[in-house]
Design an enzyme around this catalytic site. Structure first.
Site, PDB file in Angstrom:
ATOM      1  N   ALA A 107     134.258 -92.415  70.854  1.00 48.92           N
ATOM      2  CA  ALA A 107     135.082 -93.545  71.313  1.00 48.92           C
ATOM      3  C   ALA A 107     134.614 -94.855  70.683  1.00 48.92           C
ATOM      4  O   ALA A 107     135.430 -95.657  70.208  1.00 48.92           O
ATOM      5  CB  ALA A 107     135.036 -93.652  72.839  1.00 48.92           C
ATOM      6  N   GLU A 108     133.310 -95.093  70.665  1.00 51.47           N
ATOM      7  CA  GLU A 108     132.810 -96.333  70.075  1.00 51.47           C
ATOM      8  C   GLU A 108     133.064 -96.370  68.568  1.00 51.47           C
ATOM      9  O   GLU A 108     133.387 -97.413  68.007  1.00 51.47           O
ATOM     10  CB  GLU A 108     131.327 -96.537  70.374  1.00 51.47           C
ATOM     11  CG  GLU A 108     130.849 -97.875  69.850  1.00 51.47           C
ATOM     12  CD  GLU A 108     129.675 -98.453  70.602  1.00 51.47           C
ATOM     13  OE1 GLU A 108     129.140 -99.460  70.110  1.00 51.47           O
ATOM     14  OE2 GLU A 108     129.296 -97.943  71.662  1.00 51.47           O
ATOM     15  N   THR A 109     132.945 -95.224  67.909  1.00 56.24           N
ATOM     16  CA  THR A 109     133.164 -95.169  66.466  1.00 56.24           C
ATOM     17  C   THR A 109     134.615 -95.465  66.111  1.00 56.24           C
ATOM     18  O   THR A 109     134.891 -96.305  65.246  1.00 56.24           O
ATOM     19  CB  THR A 109     132.759 -93.787  65.914  1.00 56.24           C
ATOM     20  OG1 THR A 109     131.374 -93.567  66.191  1.00 56.24           O
ATOM     21  CG2 THR A 109     132.999 -93.703  64.422  1.00 56.24           C
ATOM     22  N   MET A 119     131.360 -90.497  74.013  1.00 57.71           N
ATOM     23  CA  MET A 119     131.212 -91.954  73.976  1.00 57.71           C
ATOM     24  C   MET A 119     130.927 -92.424  72.548  1.00 57.71           C
ATOM     25  O   MET A 119     131.421 -93.474  72.127  1.00 57.71           O
ATOM     26  CB  MET A 119     130.107 -92.414  74.933  1.00 57.71           C
ATOM     27  CG  MET A 119     130.410 -92.193  76.411  1.00 57.71           C
ATOM     28  SD  MET A 119     131.765 -93.233  77.058  1.00 57.71           S
ATOM     29  CE  MET A 119     133.172 -92.212  76.764  1.00 57.71           C
ATOM     30  N   GLY A 178     135.503 -99.137  66.974  1.00 57.84           N
ATOM     31  CA  GLY A 178     134.867-100.068  66.045  1.00 57.84           C
ATOM     32  C   GLY A 178     135.518-100.051  64.676  1.00 57.84           C
ATOM     33  O   GLY A 178     135.705-101.096  64.044  1.00 57.84           O
TER      34      GLY A 178
END
Length: 136
Positions: free
Chosen positions: A58-60, A55, A63
């Site tokens: 994925a967020e990195t 996760m 973003g």
């Protein structure tokens, strides 16, 4: 692409991104890729890749894709406001690769699909991230 990757790498020094060994590996119109090791930094005690590490990856990557897709003359900050993920298989090999692609790219919100594959190209996680673009 090289300038964008260098800028992102510089911004990520001394952060979770660097600590987990994440690396930017590719960028193009509407997509970005990153790589993360499967090792002592990213695994659970039983040796399996931690879902939370997936996760974070994925967020990195989502973003970063949102950040580089906003016009450079705009003063902005990108924040993830929602993330979900389905872990569909256990990762095999020494690394995973994430590919982020826009589903929706509005002025204020971006919805990004992230697919994470293991070292053998097997899909292990599918994630969707919603980012908000906020003017400073």
């Amino acid at each position: 692409m090289e300038n964008i990757v260098k800028k992102l790498e510089e911004q990520c020094k001394n952060t979770l991104v660097e600590r987990l060994g994440m690396e930017f590996t590719g960028y193009g119109e509407g997509w970005m890729t990153m790589k993360m090791p499967v090792d002592h930094r990213t695994c659970r005690p039983d040796g399996a890749l931690h879902g939370g590490a997936n996760m974070a990856l994925a967020e990195t990557v989502s973003g970063a894709l949102s950040s580089v897709s906003v016009p450079t003359e705009m003063q902005f900050q990108v924040y993830g406001i929602e993330i979900n993920g389905n872990h569909v298989r256990r990762a095999e090999g020494d690394y995973v690769t994430a590919r982020a692609e826009f589903i929706h790219k509005g002025r204020r919100t971006h919805v990004v699909e992230v697919r994470i594959y293991d070292a053998f190209g097997t899909l292990i996680t599918v994630s969707r991230v919603t980012n908000i673009v906020v003017e400073k």
